[in-house]
Design a protein around this motif. Sequence first.
Motif, PDB file in Angstrom:
ATOM      1  N   SER A 405      -5.780 -52.813 -89.219  1.00 54.00           N
ATOM      2  CA  SER A 405      -5.823 -54.242 -89.498  1.00 54.00           C
ATOM      3  C   SER A 405      -5.163 -54.514 -90.850  1.00 54.00           C
ATOM      4  N   LEU A 406      -4.316 -55.541 -90.859  1.00 49.43           N
ATOM      5  CA  LEU A 406      -3.540 -55.868 -92.058  1.00 49.43           C
ATOM      6  C   LEU A 406      -3.724 -57.338 -92.417  1.00 49.43           C
ATOM      7  N   ALA A 407      -3.725 -57.639 -93.726  1.00 48.98           N
ATOM      8  CA  ALA A 407      -3.760 -59.015 -94.222  1.00 48.98           C
ATOM      9  C   ALA A 407      -2.351 -59.386 -94.680  1.00 48.98           C
ATOM     10  N   ILE A 408      -1.863 -60.540 -94.235  1.00 50.13           N
ATOM     11  CA  ILE A 408      -0.494 -60.966 -94.526  1.00 50.13           C
ATOM     12  C   ILE A 408      -0.520 -62.422 -94.986  1.00 50.13           C
ATOM     13  N   ASP A 409       0.278 -62.724 -96.004  1.00 47.82           N
ATOM     14  CA  ASP A 409       0.441 -64.093 -96.490  1.00 47.82           C
ATOM     15  C   ASP A 409       1.863 -64.552 -96.205  1.00 47.82           C
ATOM     16  N   LEU A 410       2.000 -65.761 -95.649  1.00 44.92           N
ATOM     17  CA  LEU A 410       3.312 -66.315 -95.303  1.00 44.92           C
ATOM     18  C   LEU A 410       3.384 -67.775 -95.722  1.00 44.92           C
ATOM     19  N   ASP A 411       4.617 -68.252 -95.945  1.00 46.18           N
ATOM     20  CA  ASP A 411       4.812 -69.697 -96.075  1.00 46.18           C
ATOM     21  C   ASP A 411       4.596 -70.339 -94.712  1.00 46.18           C
ATOM     22  N   ALA A 412       3.937 -71.478 -94.693  1.00 46.78           N
ATOM     23  CA  ALA A 412       3.658 -72.158 -93.431  1.00 46.78           C
ATOM     24  C   ALA A 412       4.943 -72.539 -92.702  1.00 46.78           C
ATOM     25  N   ALA A 413       6.043 -72.708 -93.464  1.00 46.21           N
ATOM     26  CA  ALA A 413       7.313 -73.109 -92.850  1.00 46.21           C
ATOM     27  C   ALA A 413       8.115 -71.919 -92.321  1.00 46.21           C
ATOM     28  N   ASP A 414       7.624 -70.710 -92.544  1.00 45.62           N
ATOM     29  CA  ASP A 414       8.367 -69.505 -92.131  1.00 45.62           C
ATOM     30  C   ASP A 414       8.093 -69.216 -90.660  1.00 45.62           C
ATOM     31  N   GLY A 415       8.648 -70.067 -89.795  1.00 46.53           N
ATOM     32  CA  GLY A 415       8.389 -69.929 -88.363  1.00 46.53           C
ATOM     33  C   GLY A 415       8.949 -68.668 -87.761  1.00 46.53           C
ATOM     34  N   GLY A 416      10.078 -68.174 -88.284  1.00 44.99           N
ATOM     35  CA  GLY A 416      10.697 -66.978 -87.733  1.00 44.99           C
ATOM     36  C   GLY A 416       9.810 -65.755 -87.861  1.00 44.99           C
ATOM     37  N   ASN A 417       9.300 -65.518 -89.082  1.00 42.61           N
ATOM     38  CA  ASN A 417       8.435 -64.355 -89.294  1.00 42.61           C
ATOM     39  C   ASN A 417       7.093 -64.523 -88.590  1.00 42.61           C
ATOM     40  N   LEU A 418       6.601 -65.756 -88.526  1.00 37.69           N
ATOM     41  CA  LEU A 418       5.343 -65.993 -87.815  1.00 37.69           C
ATOM     42  C   LEU A 418       5.496 -65.663 -86.330  1.00 37.69           C
ATOM     43  N   SER A 419       6.617 -66.092 -85.751  1.00 39.19           N
ATOM     44  CA  SER A 419       6.882 -65.780 -84.347  1.00 39.19           C
ATOM     45  C   SER A 419       7.010 -64.280 -84.137  1.00 39.19           C
ATOM     46  N   TRP A 420       7.666 -63.593 -85.066  1.00 35.26           N
ATOM     47  CA  TRP A 420       7.826 -62.133 -84.962  1.00 35.26           C
ATOM     48  C   TRP A 420       6.462 -61.446 -84.956  1.00 35.26           C
ATOM     49  N   LEU A 421       5.567 -61.898 -85.819  1.00 35.70           N
ATOM     50  CA  LEU A 421       4.242 -61.281 -85.884  1.00 35.70           C
ATOM     51  C   LEU A 421       3.468 -61.485 -84.587  1.00 35.70           C
ATOM     52  N   TYR A 422       3.581 -62.657 -83.976  1.00 34.72           N
ATOM     53  CA  TYR A 422       2.895 -62.901 -82.713  1.00 34.72           C
ATOM     54  C   TYR A 422       3.453 -62.021 -81.598  1.00 34.72           C
ATOM     55  N   GLU A 435      -2.112 -75.210-100.109  1.00 35.66           N
ATOM     56  CA  GLU A 435      -0.839 -75.061-100.827  1.00 35.66           C
ATOM     57  C   GLU A 435       0.307 -74.691 -99.892  1.00 35.66           C
ATOM     58  N   GLY A 436       0.123 -74.861 -98.593  1.00 31.53           N
ATOM     59  CA  GLY A 436       1.192 -74.564 -97.641  1.00 31.53           C
ATOM     60  C   GLY A 436       1.403 -73.088 -97.383  1.00 31.53           C
ATOM     61  N   ARG A 437       0.357 -72.274 -97.555  1.00 30.99           N
ATOM     62  CA  ARG A 437       0.444 -70.832 -97.290  1.00 30.99           C
ATOM     63  C   ARG A 437      -0.434 -70.473 -96.088  1.00 30.99           C
ATOM     64  N   LEU A 438       0.098 -69.577 -95.243  1.00 30.65           N
ATOM     65  CA  LEU A 438      -0.667 -69.055 -94.112  1.00 30.65           C
ATOM     66  C   LEU A 438      -1.254 -67.702 -94.484  1.00 30.65           C
ATOM     67  N   HIS A 439      -2.520 -67.492 -94.125  1.00 28.89           N
ATOM     68  CA  HIS A 439      -3.183 -66.204 -94.353  1.00 28.89           C
ATOM     69  C   HIS A 439      -3.566 -65.642 -92.983  1.00 28.89           C
ATOM     70  N   LEU A 440      -2.956 -64.503 -92.642  1.00 32.33           N
ATOM     71  CA  LEU A 440      -3.135 -63.911 -91.314  1.00 32.33           C
ATOM     72  C   LEU A 440      -3.833 -62.560 -91.408  1.00 32.33           C
ATOM     73  N   ALA A 441      -4.624 -62.251 -90.396  1.00 32.57           N
ATOM     74  CA  ALA A 441      -5.151 -60.901 -90.191  1.00 32.57           C
ATOM     75  C   ALA A 441      -4.604 -60.433 -88.848  1.00 32.57           C
ATOM     76  N   VAL A 442      -3.882 -59.322 -88.868  1.00 30.79           N
ATOM     77  CA  VAL A 442      -3.276 -58.810 -87.640  1.00 30.79           C
ATOM     78  C   VAL A 442      -3.715 -57.365 -87.441  1.00 30.79           C
ATOM     79  N   ARG A 443      -3.599 -56.912 -86.179  1.00 33.02           N
ATOM     80  CA  ARG A 443      -3.943 -55.523 -85.852  1.00 33.02           C
ATOM     81  C   ARG A 443      -2.777 -54.890 -85.122  1.00 33.02           C
ATOM     82  N   VAL A 444      -2.423 -53.666 -85.522  1.00 31.13           N
ATOM     83  CA  VAL A 444      -1.253 -52.982 -84.966  1.00 31.13           C
ATOM     84  C   VAL A 444      -1.545 -51.496 -84.801  1.00 31.13           C
ATOM     85  N   PRO A 445      -0.763 -50.808 -83.960  1.00 29.21           N
ATOM     86  CA  PRO A 445      -0.881 -49.355 -83.891  1.00 29.21           C
ATOM     87  C   PRO A 445      -0.476 -48.737 -85.229  1.00 29.21           C
TER      88      PRO A 445
END
Length: 468
Positions: A405-422, A435-445
């Motif tokens: 599990s990883l914690a990631i911070d992104l700009d809310a307008a960064d649709g390209g990287n957000l789509s890649w993560l999904y 402040e226009g920042r996205l905070h994500l928790a993702v899980r990967v191999p």
Amino acid sequence: MILEPKASRKSPAGRAAGLPVEHETAGDATRVVVIVPHLTRRGGGEEGLRRSPEARLDEAIGLVLAIDLKLVGSALVGLSQVRPATYLGSGKVEEIAELVKAEEAGLVFVDAPLSPVQQRNLEKAFAAKVIDRTALILEIFGQRARTKEGVLQVELAHLNYQRSRLVRSWTHLERQRGGFGFLGGPGETQIEADRRLIGERIVKIERELEQVKRTRALHRASRKKVPYPVVALVGYTNAGKSTLFNRLTRSDVMAQDLLFATLDPTLRAVQLPTGDKVILSDTVGFISDLPTQLVAAFRATLEEVIEADLILHVRDMSHEDADAQAHDVKGVLSDLDIDPEDDHRVIEVWNKIDRLEPEARAGLFNTAARREGDARPIPVSALTGEGMEPLLATISQRLSRERVSLAIDLDAADGGNLSWLYRHSEVLERREDGEGRLHLAVRVPPDRAEQIERRFGARRIKGTGEGG
């Protein structure tokens, strides 16, 4: 095929290569006598895993009934030693010949590995077609295969088997004459021509299978891009894998009380109680003395098992030879370079508890409870649904432990990287601050974690990806 009328019957190799067949039989080719030889003098260090002769006979009859054959007789034959010429003793051969004649059987199934010489001599003695365990399993697989890959794999295994038996399959082995008219010199023998035809067909099938294998590899690579782990079902044939598959996926894959009811692999998505998704793969059942030709031919199909994140070893705990069957399955897994004792990756599923008497059932649950940690099996009934919740919880817990599990911070307008993560990870949590920042928790191999750490400056969430 062995099931066709004798006037038009051809062996699978002959059918593929256009070759004639030698043997004519007096009886009906669909009437079969089953013979199970067993050595009365045993040796070796695995006495507890040896099947009883009666259980072997039951399995042999099950193999016969798995295709359109009519059982007209069966016998257990005790042997002090294997005879080089006929496998069985001369007295037993005479008794069986009388049984075959009396029942007008055209086929005798000997549940043992027969050499070409033994097979030929028994056919002469019985005046009937004789097949061994390998030939019958190949025949069943030939009937069960539905996909192009399955059909090709079975034909390849059949041809390799028949090529080793050309010495007994055809009698028209006189040397053909070469050249023109009546003056040509000696040409190639018929056996050489037959072997060449089979060899050419084998080369062609191997080329086609390579293409199928590449296509399957592409599909597997595509699935890896989707962050869903793969869970593969393995087990002895008729252990209830397909019933369990149907129960977990709510599908209608063929599931019958029949040996090798399922041959071609089937994959379905399953949602775990936590909301996570996995790909469940149902594979061909294993069996004792599985022909080496089939293990080799079906390696591409079994790569679904090799590549799986988690393996469920489904066992029929109501069967008297459950331990011996488990031993055989572990042997095949070892042949695939999978450690069957890897409790982190392999979960034992003790199926068919609904068939057990109350006392035996209580004993089984006590035995399971005494196993510690990851070695603890999950008792279930795929038929009634009992035990499904603990099984799904165990799958979820085991997969979550192995993933990072990883914690990631992104700009809310960064649709390209957000789509890649999904597309390439399992998004567990997403929130946006003021402040226009996205905070994500993702899980990967684990093998993808470093890539995401480098690309996004991701931080590992404590307690994940420890592997145990």
